[in-house]
Design a protein around this motif. Structure first.
Motif, mmCIF file in Angstrom:
data_model
loop_
_atom_site.group_PDB
_atom_site.id
_atom_site.type_symbol
_atom_site.label_atom_id
_atom_site.label_comp_id
_atom_site.label_asym_id
_atom_site.label_seq_id
_atom_site.Cartn_x
_atom_site.Cartn_y
_atom_site.Cartn_z
ATOM 1 N N MET A 1 4.064 -14.581 17.808
ATOM 2 C CA MET A 1 2.573 -14.263 17.892
ATOM 3 C C MET A 1 2.186 -12.864 17.137
ATOM 4 S SD MET A 1 0.747 -14.051 21.651
ATOM 5 C CE MET A 1 0.046 -12.064 21.470
ATOM 6 N N ILE A 2 1.149 -13.197 16.545
ATOM 7 C CA ILE A 2 0.812 -11.768 15.842
ATOM 8 C C ILE A 2 -0.108 -11.117 16.562
ATOM 9 C CG2 ILE A 2 -0.484 -10.847 13.476
ATOM 10 C CD1 ILE A 2 2.207 -12.832 12.907
ATOM 11 N N VAL A 31 -0.636 -12.329 3.784
ATOM 12 C CA VAL A 31 -0.027 -13.469 3.648
ATOM 13 C C VAL A 31 -0.680 -14.903 3.745
ATOM 14 C CG1 VAL A 31 1.719 -15.101 5.168
ATOM 15 C CG2 VAL A 31 1.779 -12.384 5.077
ATOM 16 N N CYS A 32 -0.366 -15.571 2.755
ATOM 17 C CA CYS A 32 -1.259 -16.864 2.397
ATOM 18 C C CYS A 32 -0.275 -18.143 2.974
ATOM 19 C CB CYS A 32 -1.631 -17.063 1.036
ATOM 20 S SG CYS A 32 -2.943 -18.388 0.835
ATOM 21 N N SER A 33 -1.060 -19.277 3.669
ATOM 22 C CA SER A 33 -0.246 -20.264 4.039
ATOM 23 C C SER A 33 -1.217 -21.355 3.738
ATOM 24 C CB SER A 33 0.128 -20.230 5.512
ATOM 25 O OG SER A 33 0.682 -19.023 5.899
ATOM 26 N N TYR A 44 -2.752 -7.594 6.593
ATOM 27 C CA TYR A 44 -2.005 -6.531 7.569
ATOM 28 C C TYR A 44 -2.365 -5.308 7.139
ATOM 29 C CZ TYR A 44 0.313 -10.927 9.277
ATOM 30 O OH TYR A 44 0.594 -12.025 9.851
ATOM 31 N N TYR A 87 -0.844 -20.321 -4.758
ATOM 32 C CA TYR A 87 -1.563 -21.015 -3.820
ATOM 33 C C TYR A 87 -2.788 -21.540 -4.623
ATOM 34 C CZ TYR A 87 1.543 -19.972 0.259
ATOM 35 O OH TYR A 87 2.375 -19.883 0.982
ATOM 36 N N PRO A 112 3.222 -23.476 -7.100
ATOM 37 C CA PRO A 112 4.563 -23.795 -6.211
ATOM 38 C C PRO A 112 4.482 -23.695 -4.843
ATOM 39 C CG PRO A 112 4.645 -21.759 -7.492
ATOM 40 C CD PRO A 112 3.240 -22.314 -7.965
ATOM 41 N N MET A 113 3.778 -22.827 -4.321
ATOM 42 C CA MET A 113 3.927 -22.588 -2.817
ATOM 43 C C MET A 113 2.969 -23.721 -2.299
ATOM 44 S SD MET A 113 5.878 -20.257 -2.168
ATOM 45 C CE MET A 113 5.360 -19.900 -0.664
ATOM 46 N N LYS A 115 1.807 -27.082 -0.667
ATOM 47 C CA LYS A 115 2.881 -27.869 0.248
ATOM 48 C C LYS A 115 3.075 -29.233 -0.606
ATOM 49 C CE LYS A 115 3.762 -25.609 4.068
ATOM 50 N NZ LYS A 115 5.231 -25.053 4.093
ATOM 51 N N GLU B 46 10.816 -17.469 -1.691
ATOM 52 C CA GLU B 46 9.947 -17.764 -0.717
ATOM 53 C C GLU B 46 9.901 -19.268 -0.372
ATOM 54 O OE1 GLU B 46 6.110 -15.613 -0.293
ATOM 55 O OE2 GLU B 46 7.251 -13.810 -0.562
ATOM 56 N N LYS B 47 9.594 -19.938 -1.724
ATOM 57 C CA LYS B 47 9.474 -21.305 -1.570
ATOM 58 C C LYS B 47 10.596 -22.105 -1.122
ATOM 59 C CE LYS B 47 7.430 -25.442 -2.437
ATOM 60 N NZ LYS B 47 6.374 -26.082 -1.911
ATOM 61 N N GLU B 50 11.743 -22.188 2.373
ATOM 62 C CA GLU B 50 10.907 -23.235 2.962
ATOM 63 C C GLU B 50 11.459 -24.578 3.019
ATOM 64 O OE1 GLU B 50 6.947 -23.632 1.621
ATOM 65 O OE2 GLU B 50 6.480 -21.377 2.213
ATOM 66 N N LEU B 51 12.428 -24.613 2.096
ATOM 67 C CA LEU B 51 12.806 -26.068 1.717
ATOM 68 C C LEU B 51 14.274 -26.133 2.389
ATOM 69 C CD1 LEU B 51 12.083 -26.314 -1.977
ATOM 70 C CD2 LEU B 51 10.901 -27.482 -0.209
ATOM 71 N N GLU B 292 4.734 -17.744 15.302
ATOM 72 C CA GLU B 292 4.848 -16.958 13.872
ATOM 73 C C GLU B 292 4.941 -15.337 14.439
ATOM 74 O OE1 GLU B 292 1.077 -17.043 11.886
ATOM 75 O OE2 GLU B 292 -0.266 -17.195 13.949
ATOM 76 N N VAL B 293 5.822 -14.901 13.430
ATOM 77 C CA VAL B 293 6.116 -13.464 13.957
ATOM 78 C C VAL B 293 6.049 -12.551 12.487
ATOM 79 C CG1 VAL B 293 7.507 -13.730 15.951
ATOM 80 C CG2 VAL B 293 8.566 -13.914 13.803
ATOM 81 N N TYR B 307 7.491 -12.010 7.133
ATOM 82 C CA TYR B 307 6.430 -12.881 8.197
ATOM 83 C C TYR B 307 7.498 -14.230 8.195
ATOM 84 C CZ TYR B 307 2.862 -16.186 9.247
ATOM 85 O OH TYR B 307 2.233 -17.317 9.754
ATOM 86 N N LYS B 309 7.140 -18.249 9.925
ATOM 87 C CA LYS B 309 6.395 -19.066 11.011
ATOM 88 C C LYS B 309 7.420 -20.550 11.042
ATOM 89 C CE LYS B 309 1.819 -21.582 11.245
ATOM 90 N NZ LYS B 309 0.663 -21.867 10.181
ATOM 91 N N GLU B 317 7.993 -23.054 8.451
ATOM 92 C CA GLU B 317 6.806 -23.425 7.802
ATOM 93 C C GLU B 317 6.570 -22.410 6.622
ATOM 94 O OE1 GLU B 317 5.297 -26.170 8.619
ATOM 95 O OE2 GLU B 317 3.720 -26.158 7.485
ATOM 96 N N ARG B 318 6.663 -21.273 7.050
ATOM 97 C CA ARG B 318 6.467 -20.103 6.006
ATOM 98 C C ARG B 318 7.232 -18.911 6.119
ATOM 99 N NH1 ARG B 318 5.191 -17.395 1.650
ATOM 100 N NH2 ARG B 318 3.327 -16.479 1.540
ATOM 101 N N ARG B 320 7.615 -15.102 4.323
ATOM 102 C CA ARG B 320 7.143 -14.060 3.304
ATOM 103 C C ARG B 320 7.889 -12.765 3.617
ATOM 104 N NH1 ARG B 320 4.666 -12.028 -0.814
ATOM 105 N NH2 ARG B 320 2.936 -10.667 -0.204
#
Lengths: 125, 360
Positions: A1-2, A31-33, A44, A87, A112-113, A115, B46-47, B50-51, B292-293, B307, B309, B317-318, B320
């Motif tokens: 949790m953030i 942070v981008c998702s 942040y 992204y 590349p990031m 999904k 980072e990618k 995830e893999l 997520e933390v 970061y 997730k 999932e992610r 960073r």
């Protein structure tokens, strides 16, 4: 949790960031998702001196344009370029625009990031 | 107006151990503009995180950078442990502190050597690197590796330090402390070093905060901020206090790193004296839950932000990583304009740039 997370929209982004700048907070990072059809962007901040952090999050469509915060925090310029080239987040008004070639080269995988892109190969193939 | 010249600084330059280019515009030997060019060492880590399945990422993040390798590995584990959350055994927390501080010590000694090299003070450069070798020797003796120690695992650490190794570490650390103190005294009082660093690349406290810089770079501008203050691992039990200087110039940055190297030895000695007996690893149960933390670690070069997730599977999932140099590079755009061209190498070096970390 953030902790200390606030939901915002792209329309209130600059106004909210300015509040952090006025309070002498330090920009930590963004942070981008990839959420599928949308992108989640979390900013942040840290109150200096100290260890407490605050965060702001917005969710935008992949083709939406968001304003750059580099006019307020120059420190954001690298991460904004990174979000654009990794992204495809369209950031308007960056203090330095590397044109998608900050970390990637012309023959690197595209976005590349994201999904649904393959991990390797030219142009994400 | 005098003619302006644009010259590339890097990607290959004697003061840069790693490739970055600064396009410098200057007029009559005075810098008027700087634009950084990155992209020589991006690996898509980072990618890849995830893999891969999450335990395999430890070895990957340790290769973000050679010098910061150990703390990247520890921090990745700390970040993933927060997803459960998972408590590691007390002895493992102390071992993580000891290895983190050994990393900081050898990194700061490396940087002090590089500073001397940049100033043409070659004999001092060799002395700093000579004593750094002793730290690498104890890292090798205890972990099996000089550079990539790979000491941390999710749930604790991979290897313990036995009583015999502890005695050796303490003896070597005391020797290094004695020698480092002597070298630092010379460095800090040398008139040539002062002439090249005092008043160069000044950042005020207000500028430092607004630019979002971190680590020794930030503390040299008078901001008392260090991620170790968060008390992760066993730092809360070691009475840690950040080292701060106020001048905000290259000399202040050198002093912060020099004093931190000595402080790092003290922290290790204290950690050895307080380290409890017991287990060093607790196997995590199940997979990282959907959560997520964030986690902040103090790398030798500054605050590193992580970061993660989770999504309930073996994959994240992610993930960073915002490394210290990534946040410190924009400060060059403020420090370099207005300086003499001859001061550019020392000012660039003063942020202790790590490009492998920056580009990941």
């Amino acid at each position: 949790m953030i902790e200390n997370l606030k939901e915002i929209t792209k329309d209130t982004l600059l106004q909210e960031v300015q509040k952090f700048a006025d309070a002498k907070a330090r920009f930590v990072t963004t942070v981008c998702s990839d959420l599928g059809d949308k992108l989640e962007v979390t900013y942040y901040f840290n109150y200096s001196p100290g260890v407490d952090m605050s965060a702001m999050r917005m969710v935008v469509d992949k083709n939406e344009e968001v304003p750059s915060i580099s006019g307020i925090y120059l420190a954001a310029v690298l991460v904004e370029n990174e979000m654009f080239e990794q992204y495809g987040l369209k950031v308007k008004g960056m203090a330095i625009d590397f044109g998608g070639l900050m970390l990637l080269a012309k023959d690197s995988p595209v976005l590349p990031m994201v999904k649904d892109k393959a991990a390797g190969g030219k142009g994400g193939e | 107006m005098a003619p302006r010249t644009v010259a590339p600084f890097g990607p290959q330059h004697p003061v840069l151990p790693e490739p970055i280019q600064l396009k410098i515009t200057y007029e009559n030997e005075k810098v008027v503009d700087v634009v950084p060019a990155l992209g020589y060492g991006h690996r898509g880590i980072e990618k890849a995180c995830e893999l891969n399945e999450y335990p395999k990422n430890i070895h990957l993040v340790e290769r973000i950078c050679g010098i910061c390798s150990c703390i990247h590995g520890i921090s990745y584990c700390e970040t993933v442990e927060r997803l459960w959350p998972l408590e590691v055994p007390p002895r493992a927390k102390y071992l993580r502190v000891i290895y983190s501080e050994m990393s900081r010590l050898h990194s700061h000694l490396l940087w002090l050597g590089l500073l001397c090299d940049a100033l043409g003070f070659e004999s001092m450069f060799m002395q700093f690197w000579r004593i750094r070798e002793k730290v690498l020797d104890i890292l090798e003796a205890t972990s099996g590796h000089r550079v990539t120690q790979s000491i941390s695992v999710v749930g604790g650490v991979r290897r313990d330090i036995d009583a015999e190794q502890e005695k050796t570490c303490i003896k070597v650390l005391q020797e290094v402390k004695k020698e480092a103190e002597s070298l630092i005294n010379v460095l800090a009082s040398d008139p040539t070093v002062k002439a090249r660093t005092v008043g160069k690349g000044v950042l005020t406290k207000e500028q430092a905060i607004l630019l979002g810089i971190n680590g020794p770079h930030l503390r040299a501008s008078g901001v008392k901020e260090d991620s170790r203050m968060l008390g992760a691992q066993a730092y809360s039990e070691l009475g840690f206090e950040p080292i701060v200087e106020t001048a905000g110039d290259c000399y202040a940055r050198a002093l912060v790193r020099a004093r931190e190297a000595l402080q790092s030895i003290e922290l290790q000695l204290e950690a050895f004296s307080k380290m409890p007996e017991g287990e060093i690893f607790e196997r995590p149960k199940g997979r990282p839950p959907a959560n997520e933390v964030t986690y902040r670690a103090e790398q030798p070069r500054g605050e590193c932000f992580y970061y993660a997730k989770g999504n309930g599977t073996q994959h994240l999932e992610r993930f960073r990583v915002r490394t210290p140099t990534f946040a410190n590079i924009p400060s060059l755009l403020v420090m370099l304009p207005g300086c003499e061209l001859a001061d550019v190498p020392v000012i660039v070096l003063s942020i202790d740039p790590c490009i492998s970390c920056t580009e990941r």
